[in-house]
Motif scaffolding. Structure first.
Motif, PDB file in Angstrom:
ATOM      1  N   ALA A 121       0.787   5.154  10.210  1.00 28.09           N
ATOM      2  CA  ALA A 121      -0.547   5.766  10.064  1.00 28.09           C
ATOM      3  C   ALA A 121      -1.569   4.699   9.663  1.00 28.09           C
ATOM      4  O   ALA A 121      -2.689   4.667  10.194  1.00 28.09           O
ATOM      5  CB  ALA A 121      -0.488   6.880   9.032  1.00 28.09           C
ATOM      6  N   LEU A 122      -1.173   3.808   8.767  1.00 29.60           N
ATOM      7  CA  LEU A 122      -2.106   2.744   8.351  1.00 29.60           C
ATOM      8  C   LEU A 122      -2.389   1.779   9.508  1.00 29.60           C
ATOM      9  O   LEU A 122      -3.513   1.325   9.696  1.00 29.60           O
ATOM     10  CB  LEU A 122      -1.528   1.952   7.172  1.00 29.60           C
ATOM     11  N   GLN A 126      -2.403   2.492  12.638  1.00 28.09           N
ATOM     12  CA  GLN A 126      -3.336   3.142  13.583  1.00 28.09           C
ATOM     13  C   GLN A 126      -4.773   2.949  13.127  1.00 28.09           C
ATOM     14  O   GLN A 126      -5.662   2.698  13.931  1.00 28.09           O
ATOM     15  CB  GLN A 126      -3.017   4.621  13.691  1.00 28.09           C
ATOM     16  N   GLU A 127      -4.967   3.019  11.827  1.00 28.28           N
ATOM     17  CA  GLU A 127      -6.328   2.816  11.295  1.00 28.28           C
ATOM     18  C   GLU A 127      -6.797   1.384  11.522  1.00 28.28           C
ATOM     19  O   GLU A 127      -7.989   1.114  11.590  1.00 28.28           O
ATOM     20  CB  GLU A 127      -6.355   3.099   9.784  1.00 28.28           C
ATOM     21  N   GLN A 128      -5.851   0.458  11.631  1.00 30.40           N
ATOM     22  CA  GLN A 128      -6.225  -0.955  11.810  1.00 30.40           C
ATOM     23  C   GLN A 128      -6.610  -1.287  13.252  1.00 30.40           C
ATOM     24  O   GLN A 128      -7.061  -2.393  13.537  1.00 30.40           O
ATOM     25  CB  GLN A 128      -5.073  -1.872  11.376  1.00 30.40           C
ATOM     26  N   GLY A 129      -6.370  -0.358  14.178  1.00 27.90           N
ATOM     27  CA  GLY A 129      -6.767  -0.586  15.570  1.00 27.90           C
ATOM     28  C   GLY A 129      -6.048  -1.775  16.189  1.00 27.90           C
ATOM     29  O   GLY A 129      -4.818  -1.860  16.150  1.00 27.90           O
ATOM     30  N   GLY A 134      -3.389  -3.589  14.262  1.00 32.39           N
ATOM     31  CA  GLY A 134      -2.143  -2.830  14.191  1.00 32.39           C
ATOM     32  C   GLY A 134      -1.343  -2.975  15.477  1.00 32.39           C
ATOM     33  O   GLY A 134      -0.123  -3.161  15.453  1.00 32.39           O
ATOM     34  N   LYS A 147       0.817  -1.227   0.000  1.00 32.38           N
ATOM     35  CA  LYS A 147       0.000   0.000   0.000  1.00 32.38           C
ATOM     36  C   LYS A 147       0.847   1.271   0.000  1.00 32.38           C
ATOM     37  O   LYS A 147       0.352   2.339  -0.340  1.00 32.38           O
ATOM     38  CB  LYS A 147      -0.911   0.022   1.232  1.00 32.38           C
TER      39      LYS A 147
END
Ligand code: SF4
Ligand code: SF4
Length: 180
Positions: A143-144, A146-149, A152, A69
């Motif tokens: 950053a990605l 963090q979006e995965q919760g 992540g 990504k």
């Protein structure tokens, strides 16, 4: 190429230990001797080696997905600028996990890129790279994550487990070969 960047590459290249082929072969022999001298009490060492192997395997797909990504869009590719090398903990794991050493220590090409970098990314399997290549998560990938919760957080925690197991593995190996 900018002459200053060549000079910088020469300076960072000299920071990498065991670059000379003879030194690399001697180090390999030393690691083999250490692992051969571990003796019979190998349960903890085998367990730690297996932990590292399974943890690398558990993080590989997620890290690969992050790379897919982010890396193709990256303008500052870390493998083109980072100075990385195999350290003792990497080599102990490789030997104990039955992996082969690379023919040389990691080195930089004249343009600064890591010698294992190909056009489609790193040419080495995850657990045969220096650990720092797995430990390092760049800002775009953080950053990605963090979006995965939770997923992540789990990834970061597993990388921490590899780090801890590597430290313990080195300590156990030293204890096992030291005279009592
Ligand atoms: S890991 Fe991050 S810094 Fe490295 S190439 Fe990929 S996006 Fe760029
Ligand atoms: S070993 Fe692979 S991941 Fe590590 S710096 Fe080299 S190309 Fe990048």
């Amino acid at each position: 190429m900018d002459p200053k960047s060549v000079d910088k590459n020469v300076v960072v290249q000299t920071m990498i230990p065991w670059q000379n082929r003879e030194q690399w072969m001697e180090l390999q022999l030393s690691i083999e001797r250490i692992c051969d001298g571990i003796g019979e009490d190998t349960q903890a060492i085998t367990g730690l080696t297996e932990n590292i192997r399974t943890s690398y395997s558990a993080v590989d797909a997620q890290l690969q997905e992050l790379c897919e990504k982010t890396c193709s869009l990256c303008s500052d590719v870390c493998c083109m600028r980072a100075t990385v090398w195999y350290e003792i903990r990497d080599l102990l794991y490789l030997q104990l996990a039955g992996k082969s050493f690379q023919e040389t220590q990691v080195s930089r090409e004249p343009d600064g890129r890591c010698c294992f970098l190909l056009d489609n990314g790193c040419s080495l399997p995850r657990d045969e790279r220096p650990f720092i290549c797995t430990w390092y998560i760049c800002a775009a990938q953080k950053a990605l994550l963090q979006e995965q919760g939770e997923a992540g957080e789990l990834l970061i925690s597993r990388i921490g487990e590899i780090q801890e197991s590597r430290k313990n593995l080195e300590e156990k190996c030293i204890q096992a070969v030291l005279p009592v």
